[in-house]
Motif scaffolding. Structure first.
Motif, PDB file in Angstrom:
ATOM      1  N   SER A 143       0.723  -1.332  -0.063  1.00 35.20           N
ATOM      2  CA  SER A 143       0.158  -0.047  -0.034  1.00 35.20           C
ATOM      3  C   SER A 143       0.848   1.273  -0.074  1.00 35.20           C
ATOM      4  O   SER A 143       0.590   2.091  -0.783  1.00 35.20           O
ATOM      5  CB  SER A 143      -1.030   0.033   1.316  1.00 35.20           C
ATOM      6  N   ASP A 144       1.894   1.352   0.789  1.00 34.26           N
ATOM      7  CA  ASP A 144       2.589   2.527   0.858  1.00 34.26           C
ATOM      8  C   ASP A 144       3.482   2.715  -0.209  1.00 34.26           C
ATOM      9  O   ASP A 144       3.533   4.015  -0.944  1.00 34.26           O
ATOM     10  CB  ASP A 144       3.612   2.367   2.139  1.00 34.26           C
ATOM     11  N   GLU A 145       4.026   1.757  -0.903  1.00 37.86           N
ATOM     12  CA  GLU A 145       4.635   2.052  -2.249  1.00 37.86           C
ATOM     13  C   GLU A 145       3.583   2.300  -3.403  1.00 37.86           C
ATOM     14  O   GLU A 145       4.045   3.111  -3.881  1.00 37.86           O
ATOM     15  CB  GLU A 145       5.454   0.501  -2.577  1.00 37.86           C
ATOM     16  N   ASP A 169      12.421  -0.338  -8.416  1.00 32.68           N
ATOM     17  CA  ASP A 169      13.052   0.295  -6.989  1.00 32.68           C
ATOM     18  C   ASP A 169      11.849  -0.181  -6.290  1.00 32.68           C
ATOM     19  O   ASP A 169      12.161  -0.554  -5.001  1.00 32.68           O
ATOM     20  CB  ASP A 169      13.322   1.599  -7.123  1.00 32.68           C
ATOM     21  N   ALA A 170      10.635   0.217  -6.726  1.00 36.52           N
ATOM     22  CA  ALA A 170       9.397   0.044  -5.560  1.00 36.52           C
ATOM     23  C   ALA A 170       8.978  -1.661  -5.462  1.00 36.52           C
ATOM     24  O   ALA A 170       8.898  -1.784  -4.293  1.00 36.52           O
ATOM     25  CB  ALA A 170       8.075   0.442  -6.345  1.00 36.52           C
ATOM     26  N   ALA A 171       9.175  -2.240  -6.416  1.00 34.31           N
ATOM     27  CA  ALA A 171       9.305  -3.737  -6.414  1.00 34.31           C
ATOM     28  C   ALA A 171      10.215  -4.191  -5.017  1.00 34.31           C
ATOM     29  O   ALA A 171       9.955  -5.018  -4.412  1.00 34.31           O
ATOM     30  CB  ALA A 171       8.979  -4.396  -7.391  1.00 34.31           C
ATOM     31  N   SER A 172      11.325  -3.680  -5.375  1.00 34.61           N
ATOM     32  CA  SER A 172      12.537  -4.163  -4.533  1.00 34.61           C
ATOM     33  C   SER A 172      12.087  -3.669  -3.157  1.00 34.61           C
ATOM     34  O   SER A 172      12.236  -4.613  -1.984  1.00 34.61           O
ATOM     35  CB  SER A 172      13.756  -3.590  -4.788  1.00 34.61           C
ATOM     36  N   ARG A 173      11.563  -2.488  -2.789  1.00 38.42           N
ATOM     37  CA  ARG A 173      11.506  -1.913  -1.338  1.00 38.42           C
ATOM     38  C   ARG A 173      10.072  -2.905  -0.872  1.00 38.42           C
ATOM     39  O   ARG A 173      10.061  -3.272   0.319  1.00 38.42           O
ATOM     40  CB  ARG A 173      10.877  -0.825  -1.428  1.00 38.42           C
ATOM     41  N   LEU A 189       8.331  -7.424   2.979  1.00 34.81           N
ATOM     42  CA  LEU A 189       7.797  -8.493   3.157  1.00 34.81           C
ATOM     43  C   LEU A 189       8.676  -9.541   3.908  1.00 34.81           C
ATOM     44  O   LEU A 189       8.326 -10.265   4.576  1.00 34.81           O
ATOM     45  CB  LEU A 189       7.412  -9.262   1.605  1.00 34.81           C
ATOM     46  N   PHE A 190      10.288  -9.492   3.608  1.00 31.35           N
ATOM     47  CA  PHE A 190      11.146 -10.159   3.974  1.00 31.35           C
ATOM     48  C   PHE A 190      11.212  -9.977   5.469  1.00 31.35           C
ATOM     49  O   PHE A 190      11.269 -10.714   6.275  1.00 31.35           O
ATOM     50  CB  PHE A 190      12.290 -10.078   3.406  1.00 31.35           C
TER      51      PHE A 190
END
Length: 319
Positions: free
Chosen positions: A70-72, A196-200, A205-206
């Motif tokens: 949601s934040d991203e 970059d958003a997907a990486s964050r 999640l991790f």
């Protein structure tokens, strides 16, 4: 219609060439659309849509994922939404679960199928950012007439896979637009933004999956996404996909027990990996936590002050 006809002829011409498919991921996707899914590029139509009930169930199943994105998604929308861009999050079935876009663009995006409940698989709408990213399991950009169907040649979309705490494909994050003035330079910026958003999101999640663990980056610093989750016994309990790749780790290896010191290649002199060395570490941590106060450290360890002094002398430690 002439433009659509020319696009269809181009797709047919390239997709029938095995050599072209081997060189280009886009042409390889075109070929799949024809040979595997039986699609025709001249087809006009919107993506399939699931029912409201099916959408609600899919969103509930992905509740934890949606909470973490949601934040991203909101951040991307705050920067791009008013400029005519749509942000989507799709599950591994290609179903758009989350969408952000400016209200003024709602009708245009809805007509194109950029809406929750739409199915953006290659089988549904041919080559597209979400569907092709799901097949190739990598970031994908599809610029206008790189789309398979004539009905999608107005679209430009760039997508990146989102992986869960075990490195498995969990979703795809996508930025799409039908603006005519989006050039390749702007598109390259969007491509980096979605990656970059997907990486964050993956890191969030991790961290959430291994709350209470400490997180360690692999030495070298070449890939900041190569993280380990380590428990209080110094055993690796989790690893990101990047870390798994570097260390050749899988679920079985992690579950069997894997010392973080081995993963980090920390030097341990021969013969010193024993109970005495472990005891020394415990004493050092107890003293550090109590800021060198021997009496307090002894209480925290459940031993007498005299016993602690003897142990400190044994290991040549100062209290």
């Amino acid at each position: 219609m002439l433009a659509h006809s020319a696009h269809a002829k181009r797709v047919y011409a390239y997709a029938q060439q095995k050599s072209a498919a081997a060189k280009s991921p886009i042409v390889a996707s075109w070929r799949r659309c024809m040979t595997v899914h039986g699609l025709a590029p001249e087809r006009i139509g919107s993506p399939q849509r699931i029912t409201e009930g099916e959408l609600k169930l899919a969103q509930e199943e992905a509740g934890e994922l949606i909470a973490n994105v949601s934040d991203e998604v909101d951040r991307l929308h705050s920067v791009l939404g008013r400029a005519g861009y749509c942000i989507l999050l799709a599950n591994t079935s290609g179903v758009a679960l989350v969408r952000r876009g400016a209200r003024g663009d709602d009708r245009a995006f809805a007509d194109l199928g950029l809406w929750t409940g739409s199915v953006w698989t290659e089988a549904s709408v041919g080559t597209n950012g979400i569907g092709t990213a799901l097949v190739d399991e990598r970031a994908v950009s599809v610029f206008r007439d790189q789309h398979f169907l004539c009905s999608n040649v107005r679209l430009s979309c760039t997508s990146a896979p989102v992986r869960d705490h075990k490195g498995r494909l969990a979703a795809v994050l996508d930025i799409s637009t039908c603006r005519d003035d989006v050039g390749e330079e702007v598109f390259s910026v969007l491509t980096q933004a979605v990656r970059d958003a997907a990486s964050r999101i993956e890191l969030a999640l991790f961290r959430n999956a291994f709350a209470g663990s400490r997180f360690v980056m692999l030495p070298g610093g070449a890939n900041p996404a190569a993280l380990l989750a380590v428990d209080r016994h110094d055993l690796v309990v989790g690893a990101t996909r990047a870390a798994r790749s570097v260390l050749a780790l899988d679920d079985r290896r992690i579950e069997a027990g894997f010392p973080a010191a081995d993963a980090l290649k920390e030097s341990v002199p021969a013969g010193e990996e024993d109970l005495g060395e472990s005891e020394r570490s415990v004493l050092l941590r107890a003293l550090a936590r109590k800021k060198g106060n021997v009496s307090s450290a002894a209480i925290s360890l459940g031993i007498s002050r005299a016993t602690l002094y003897r142990k400190l002398k044994k290991f040549d430690l100062r209290g």
